[in-house]
Design a protein around this motif. Structure first.
Motif, mmCIF file in Angstrom:
data_model
loop_
_atom_site.group_PDB
_atom_site.id
_atom_site.type_symbol
_atom_site.label_atom_id
_atom_site.label_comp_id
_atom_site.label_asym_id
_atom_site.label_seq_id
_atom_site.Cartn_x
_atom_site.Cartn_y
_atom_site.Cartn_z
ATOM 1 N N ARG A 134 0.830 -1.211 0.000
ATOM 2 C CA ARG A 134 0.000 0.000 0.000
ATOM 3 C C ARG A 134 0.860 1.256 0.000
ATOM 4 O O ARG A 134 0.647 2.166 -0.795
ATOM 5 N N THR A 135 1.867 1.281 0.878
ATOM 6 C CA THR A 135 2.626 2.519 1.060
ATOM 7 C C THR A 135 3.709 2.702 0.006
ATOM 8 O O THR A 135 4.140 3.817 -0.242
ATOM 9 N N ARG A 136 4.177 1.593 -0.595
ATOM 10 C CA ARG A 136 5.297 1.729 -1.542
ATOM 11 C C ARG A 136 4.917 1.259 -2.926
ATOM 12 O O ARG A 136 5.753 0.760 -3.664
ATOM 13 N N ARG A 137 3.628 1.453 -3.239
ATOM 14 C CA ARG A 137 3.138 0.989 -4.530
ATOM 15 C C ARG A 137 3.972 1.568 -5.674
ATOM 16 O O ARG A 137 4.299 0.886 -6.636
ATOM 17 N N HIS A 138 4.340 2.840 -5.554
ATOM 18 C CA HIS A 138 5.010 3.503 -6.679
ATOM 19 C C HIS A 138 6.413 2.969 -6.933
ATOM 20 O O HIS A 138 6.776 2.741 -8.089
ATOM 21 N N ILE A 139 7.173 2.748 -5.857
ATOM 22 C CA ILE A 139 8.536 2.259 -6.117
ATOM 23 C C ILE A 139 8.497 0.817 -6.626
ATOM 24 O O ILE A 139 9.307 0.431 -7.457
ATOM 25 N N VAL A 140 7.506 0.039 -6.156
ATOM 26 C CA VAL A 140 7.392 -1.336 -6.659
ATOM 27 C C VAL A 140 7.033 -1.306 -8.140
ATOM 28 O O VAL A 140 7.612 -2.026 -8.963
ATOM 29 N N LEU A 141 6.084 -0.431 -8.486
ATOM 30 C CA LEU A 141 5.645 -0.330 -9.872
ATOM 31 C C LEU A 141 6.796 0.112 -10.777
ATOM 32 O O LEU A 141 6.992 -0.438 -11.874
ATOM 33 N N ASP A 142 7.567 1.097 -10.309
ATOM 34 C CA ASP A 142 8.713 1.567 -11.089
ATOM 35 C C ASP A 142 9.717 0.444 -11.306
ATOM 36 O O ASP A 142 10.264 0.283 -12.403
ATOM 37 N N ALA A 143 9.952 -0.343 -10.228
ATOM 38 C CA ALA A 143 10.915 -1.442 -10.338
ATOM 39 C C ALA A 143 10.420 -2.490 -11.335
ATOM 40 O O ALA A 143 11.195 -2.991 -12.157
ATOM 41 N N VAL A 144 9.109 -2.798 -11.277
ATOM 42 C CA VAL A 144 8.553 -3.780 -12.215
ATOM 43 C C VAL A 144 8.715 -3.271 -13.646
ATOM 44 O O VAL A 144 9.120 -4.015 -14.547
ATOM 45 N N LEU A 145 8.421 -1.977 -13.850
ATOM 46 C CA LEU A 145 8.546 -1.392 -15.191
ATOM 47 C C LEU A 145 9.978 -1.497 -15.694
ATOM 48 O O LEU A 145 10.217 -1.901 -16.840
ATOM 49 N N GLN A 146 10.940 -1.133 -14.836
ATOM 50 C CA GLN A 146 12.344 -1.211 -15.244
ATOM 51 C C GLN A 146 12.726 -2.652 -15.564
ATOM 52 O O GLN A 146 13.400 -2.914 -16.555
ATOM 53 N N HIS A 147 12.217 -3.572 -14.744
ATOM 54 C CA HIS A 147 12.483 -4.994 -14.962
ATOM 55 C C HIS A 147 11.999 -5.422 -16.345
ATOM 56 O O HIS A 147 12.715 -6.071 -17.107
ATOM 57 N N LEU A 148 10.759 -5.022 -16.667
ATOM 58 C CA LEU A 148 10.172 -5.394 -17.957
ATOM 59 C C LEU A 148 10.930 -4.748 -19.111
ATOM 60 O O LEU A 148 11.196 -5.391 -20.128
ATOM 61 N N GLN A 149 11.291 -3.474 -18.943
ATOM 62 C CA GLN A 149 12.011 -2.780 -20.018
ATOM 63 C C GLN A 149 13.360 -3.442 -20.297
ATOM 64 O O GLN A 149 13.702 -3.707 -21.459
ATOM 65 N N LEU A 150 14.114 -3.714 -19.231
ATOM 66 C CA LEU A 150 15.440 -4.318 -19.410
ATOM 67 C C LEU A 150 15.314 -5.686 -20.083
ATOM 68 O O LEU A 150 16.065 -6.013 -21.006
ATOM 69 N N THR A 151 14.327 -6.488 -19.628
ATOM 70 C CA THR A 151 14.147 -7.824 -20.209
ATOM 71 C C THR A 151 13.757 -7.728 -21.677
ATOM 72 O O THR A 151 14.362 -8.377 -22.529
ATOM 73 N N THR A 152 12.729 -6.903 -21.960
ATOM 74 C CA THR A 152 12.223 -6.806 -23.327
ATOM 75 C C THR A 152 13.326 -6.326 -24.263
ATOM 76 O O THR A 152 13.537 -6.916 -25.332
ATOM 77 N N ALA A 153 14.039 -5.279 -23.864
ATOM 78 C CA ALA A 153 15.089 -4.736 -24.725
ATOM 79 C C ALA A 153 16.128 -5.808 -25.031
ATOM 80 O O ALA A 153 16.493 -6.024 -26.194
ATOM 81 N N SER A 154 16.573 -6.525 -23.970
ATOM 82 C CA SER A 154 17.670 -7.469 -24.225
ATOM 83 C C SER A 154 17.213 -8.656 -25.054
ATOM 84 O O SER A 154 17.947 -9.103 -25.938
ATOM 85 N N VAL A 155 15.995 -9.169 -24.791
ATOM 86 C CA VAL A 155 15.552 -10.336 -25.565
ATOM 87 C C VAL A 155 15.300 -9.932 -27.023
ATOM 88 O O VAL A 155 15.669 -10.672 -27.949
#
Lengths: 234, 222
Positions: free
Chosen positions: A29-50
């Protein structure tokens, strides 16, 4: 245990965050934004490299098949790359890219490349010679043969490689935390240093969820684009 | 290029080889972790795989375990274990994580190897009056040895990689040279550590390659 009211104006909050519990809804609840940002970065890094790995792997596999002598060196060098541990791979690229997201993507591209080249080459080699001859007999030129016969028939093997490469990349992104670009790995790394159990567990579980979701998504895509494999089985 | 020269100079400095943080100690730690955990994982995975393969049961588990292992990030498991009470036991979390990641390839390869043994050969062994135990040791294990060895090789390479990442979570081994280099913002040290780790991994891979070439070939067909 409920907190005792000892008369202080600001009693410390007694929630799962303060008690540092593994499972904690308040964390999300309190850290939704940093978790979301981390997930986004995770997806971007994975998608770009694959994706970059895929773009590089297809011509490499085609070259390795076209010139038989090239297959040995291509496979051997990709095996050597795959043997190098991820932390060492990122470190070896440090002088080239510095502390950047490019470094993580470059390292992951090298791993994806290995898996993809292998599988695409195996798929192309498994195309039956009679099928090729039949296509040539029907007047197919080399380009049309490749695009409409060989590549589609190599798809199941290539997709298997793509799924393995994607799942591996999602797991390896976390090591990018060493240079500050690790997606959910950043949260795990920070959580380790501050002994923050809820953050480490949440980020770890999200990693696995993303990996499983990506695998299922690619399996669905594979079923859609290779309908003949289902027809043959059913 | 200058970084490579600096890294080479870093490796050549005798001061970096001695002491508890020195290259020699880290190299031995890495070697000990790899060997001990490989032995442990083999002791756990191989009996299970051989029995399951002999009975022809639990195939879905043996095969899917490998796929599941790939989806779980090594680093996450290391940190999770570090935060459990196990974390107080020095190298405890590292050893457990290493074994956890080495078991799936061992199990999958040994199981698949056992199941790929020609059923006709197994039936012939039965027909000759061999007991289950004799069939296992004299027919199935020798015939599936190339696959079992391949699993050990994959596990060994995986162990070297995981032991390196363990340095991120406070474990010992060659990875410590890299993480210390990052903390000191010393690119030459980071690159020197990476060269050591990559060299170590390639030597391990090379040893298994040599063993596989030297082992008697009993493989049938392509």
């Amino acid at each position: 245990m409920p907190s005792r009211c000892n008369g202080r104006v600001t009693a410390p909050p007694d929630d799962c965050l303060a008690r540092n519990e593994w499972l904690c809804g308040a964390y999300l609840r309190t850290r939704r934004h940093i978790v979301l940002d981390a997930v986004l970065q995770h997806l971007q890094l994975t998608t770009a490299s694959v994706l970059i790995g895929l773009v590089l792997a297809v011509p490499l596999a085609l070259l390795a098949r076209r010139w038989g002598w090239a297959a040995g060196p291509v496979l051997a060098s990709t095996t050597v790359l795959y043997t190098i541990p991820s932390l060492a791979m990122f470190s070896l690229l440090l002088p080239l890219y510095g502390l950047s997201a490019t470094l993580v993507v470059a390292g992951l591209v090298l791993y994806s490349l290995t898996l993809l080249v292998r599988n695409i080459l195996a798929g192309l080699r498994a195309v039956p010679e009679e099928t090729r001859q039949a296509a040539r007999g029907m007047g197919y030129g080399p380009i049309r043969l490749l695009l409409t016969v060989e590549l589609p028939l190599a798809l199941p093997a290539a997709m298997a490689g793509l799924r393995i490469a994607t799942v591996s990349a999602i797991s390896l992104v976390t090591v990018g935390a060493i240079v500050g670009f690790g997606g959910l790995g950043n949260l795990i790394y920070a959580g380790m240093n501050t002994y923050f159990k809820a953050q480490v567990l949440t980020a770890s579980v999200l990693c696995v969820v993303i990996a499983v979701a990506a695998d299922l998504l690619l399996l669905g895509v594979q079923r859609l684009i290779t309908p003949w494999t289902r027809a043959a089985r059913g | 290029m200058t970084t490579l020269v600096d890294a080479w100079a870093w490796l050549g400095d005798p001061a970096h080889w001695a002491g508890d943080d020195g290259i020699r100690h880290r190299l031995l730690q890495h070697l000990a972790l790899t060997v001990v955990c490989l032995a442990l994982s083999c002791a756990i995975a191989l009996p299970v795989a051989l029995v399951l393969g002999h009975l022809g049961k639990g195939g879905a588990l043996a095969v899917n375990l490998s796929n599941a292992g790939r989806a779980v990030p090594t680093f996450a498991v290391l940190v999770l274990l570090l935060l459990t009470p196990l974390g107080r036991w020095g190298e405890g979390p590292t050893v457990v994580a290493l074994v956890l990641f080495a078991v799936p390839p061992l199990l999958t390869n040994a199981y698949v190897g056992m199941r790929e043994v020609d059923r006709g050969v197994v039936r012939a062994a039965r027909g000759m009056g061999m007991t289950g135990r004799q069939t296992l040791w004299r027919v199935e294990v020798p015939l599936s040895l190339p696959m079992i060895l391949n699993g050990v090789r994959i596990a060994a390479v995986q162990l070297v990689a995981t032991a390196t990442i363990a340095a991120l979570a406070g474990g010992g081994g060659l990875g410590r040279i890299i993480t210390a280099g990052f903390n000191l913002a010393s690119t030459p040290q980071v690159v020197a550590g990476a060269v050591l780790v990559a060299g170590f991994a390639l030597v391990v891979e090379g040893i298994f390659e040599a063993v596989e070439r030297l082992a008697p070939h009993r493989r049938r067909g392509p």
